[in-house]
Design an enzyme around this catalytic site. Structure first.
Site, mmCIF file in Angstrom:
data_model
loop_
_atom_site.group_PDB
_atom_site.id
_atom_site.type_symbol
_atom_site.label_atom_id
_atom_site.label_comp_id
_atom_site.label_asym_id
_atom_site.label_seq_id
_atom_site.Cartn_x
_atom_site.Cartn_y
_atom_site.Cartn_z
ATOM 1 N N PHE A 175 -2.463 -36.729 -33.840
ATOM 2 C CA PHE A 175 -4.065 -36.561 -34.403
ATOM 3 C C PHE A 175 -4.572 -35.821 -33.832
ATOM 4 O O PHE A 175 -5.767 -34.996 -34.257
ATOM 5 C CB PHE A 175 -4.991 -37.903 -34.757
ATOM 6 C CG PHE A 175 -5.858 -38.239 -33.821
ATOM 7 C CD1 PHE A 175 -5.157 -39.217 -32.917
ATOM 8 C CD2 PHE A 175 -6.954 -37.509 -34.306
ATOM 9 C CE1 PHE A 175 -6.162 -39.401 -32.377
ATOM 10 C CE2 PHE A 175 -7.697 -38.134 -33.259
ATOM 11 C CZ PHE A 175 -7.678 -39.328 -32.122
ATOM 12 N N LYS A 176 -5.120 -35.697 -32.335
ATOM 13 C CA LYS A 176 -5.425 -34.847 -31.996
ATOM 14 C C LYS A 176 -5.730 -33.184 -32.063
ATOM 15 O O LYS A 176 -5.789 -32.497 -31.404
ATOM 16 C CB LYS A 176 -5.619 -35.211 -29.798
ATOM 17 C CG LYS A 176 -5.852 -36.664 -29.986
ATOM 18 C CD LYS A 176 -6.442 -36.482 -28.182
ATOM 19 C CE LYS A 176 -7.116 -37.988 -27.757
ATOM 20 N NZ LYS A 176 -5.932 -39.219 -28.530
#
Ligand SMILES: *Cc1c(COP(=O)(O)O)cnc(C)c1O
Length: 432
Positions: A106-107
């Protein structure tokens, strides 16, 4: 819109300053001077909007004064250039898969958005911008890949030696070009401390234009609100929606709290952690007691002093009752995490990564007492990013996506450094 430091609400800076400084000079974290309210019609119309349209409207509420609309639209389109599917794995339990970006975590959302915003501000800047990024695994790869070849920038990734998986390590040690990897003989907290000290060091500040790329940077936080709006809008039953967030530095959860404050009707949040349970402890005892991090199977959440806690407090005016009304905390052991991975695989034929499994467990536990709620947990990484742990737990070899295979075949290049600040400083002066 202006931004203030969590240590001094009266001293405000522009978006450009907040993004380029990363951390405020008084060591506080930047926050928008007000949380913009989105109109009711925007919320009711969400199901008819695309993910990119939602992201643009939300970003505009914070950054519309500082970045021209057309440019901001491009930045959002670049950020959201992949799907975030909501997968039903049990009745009322949904996995929000945030791992379909280039580094499969998700980063990518925060890193891609921030690299483009910084790229925009770098255009009016003479000095090269040095991005210092401490990582417990996924930040490094997302940031390094986000900034790769962005003009006027250089990235220095600090990571704890031997404490990240081989695949994670390869994703930021094999890129070359404007990306440098430092292998620190210490923990993630040591890496984070070195970065914080560098920002406060006058000599380094004289020589270099330093900025951060951890979840403390406000340009990383804002895009993480997008997917709360998106996920909520794609549920059929939106009556009592709860989000469970597997947490380390609590950037992801803080973004959810901001989305709620902007007007998204989220009923409750679950702060799910591994043994590093500083926030669940706080929610039980009212005491915030950071301590050295412990190593767990969900290593990207091995954080002993969650930096975004200052923002969480600020959002709730430092009032425990308000904060604890919106958030419930649960912690889980590695054994519980692995059992959940096995159970879900057996019963739903769905492969959780260890971080998503912690989020799943928190949701499951909460729903036991709140059966009317609909739950979403954030699945923060592709299971193949934690290949050894997943294969060992499930007793079989899962397939590795092509995107990751490419990294594995390349050669690692890193520089070893101790956790001592003066040595780290000397090294920076030598290599930059
Ligand atoms: C960084 C990370 C987390 C923790 O997110 P925070 O915003 O730091 O709480 C969870 N899962 C994975 C896979 C991560 O990389």
């Amino acid at each position: 819109m202006k931004f203030f430091s969590t240590n001094n609400r009266t001293k405000k800076v522009s978006l450009k300053e907040a993004v380029l400084n990363g951390l405020a000079s008084d060591n506080g974290l930047y926050m928008p001077e007000e949380i913009p309210q989105l109109p009711k019609e925007f919320i009711t119309d969400l199901p008819n909007k695309s993910f990119q349209e939602i992201g643009f409207e939300v970003a505009k509420a914070f950054m519309g004064d500082d970045i021209p609309e057309e440019r901001l639209k491009k930045i959002v389109e670049h950020t959201i250039s992949f799907e975030a599917p909501l997968v039903e794995i049990e009745p009322t339990i949904f996995s929000l898969e945030l791992f379909h970006g280039p580094t499969l975590a998700f980063k990518d959302f925060g890193a891609r958005f921030m690299s483009q915003v910084l790229g925009y501000f770098a255009e009016s800047q003479k000095q090269e911008i040095i991005i210092l990024a401490a990582t417990s695994g996924d930040t490094g790869s997302a940031v390094a890949n986000g900034f790769l070849r962005v003009k006027g920038t250089k990235v220095v990734v600090l990571y704890p030696s031997g404490k990240v998986s081989e695949i994670q390590e390869k994703q930021f040690t094999t890129l070359g070009q404007n990306i440098i990897a430092l292998e620190v003989k210490g923990t993630f907290d040591d890496c984070q401390r070195l970065v914080k000290e560098a920002f406060l060091n006058e000599e380094l500040k004289q020589q270099f234009f330093l900025t951060s790329a951890n979840s403390i940077n406000i340009a990383r936080l804002i895009p993480q609100t997008f997917y709360y709006f998106y996920a909520w809008s794609r549920l059929k039953n939106r009556e009592e929606v709860v989000f469970s967030v597997p947490s380390g530095n609590f950037g992801n959860l803080t973004a959810g709290l901001i989305a709620k404050k902007m007007g998204l009707p989220i009923k409750h949040f679950i702060a799910s952690t591994n043994a590093n349970d500083i926030v669940p402890n706080y929610l039980e005892t009212k005491k915030f007691e950071p301590r050295p991090s412990l190593s767990t199977v969900s290593n990207a959440m091995d954080v002993g002093n969650p930096s975004n806690f200052a923002r969480m407090l600020d959002l709730y005016n430092h009032t425990f009752e308000l904060l604890s009304n919106d958030i419930t905390g649960f912690r889980f052991t590695d054994d519980e995490t692995k059992s959940a991975m096995r159970e879900v695989f057996k019963n739903s034929n769905y492969i959780l990564d260890p971080h998503g499994a912690v989020g799943y467990l928190g949701l499951k536990k909460y729903l036991t007492d709140h059966p009317k709620s609909t739950g979403v947990f954030l699945e923060t990484a592709h299971p193949a990013k934690f290949l050894e742990a997943v294969n060992e737990t499930l007793g079989q070899s899962i397939s590795v996506p092509e995107k990751l295979q490419v990294f594995l075949s390349k050669e690692k290049i890193s520089i070893a450094v101790s956790k001592d600040f003066s040595e780290f400083k000397k090294l920076l002066e030598r290599i930059l």
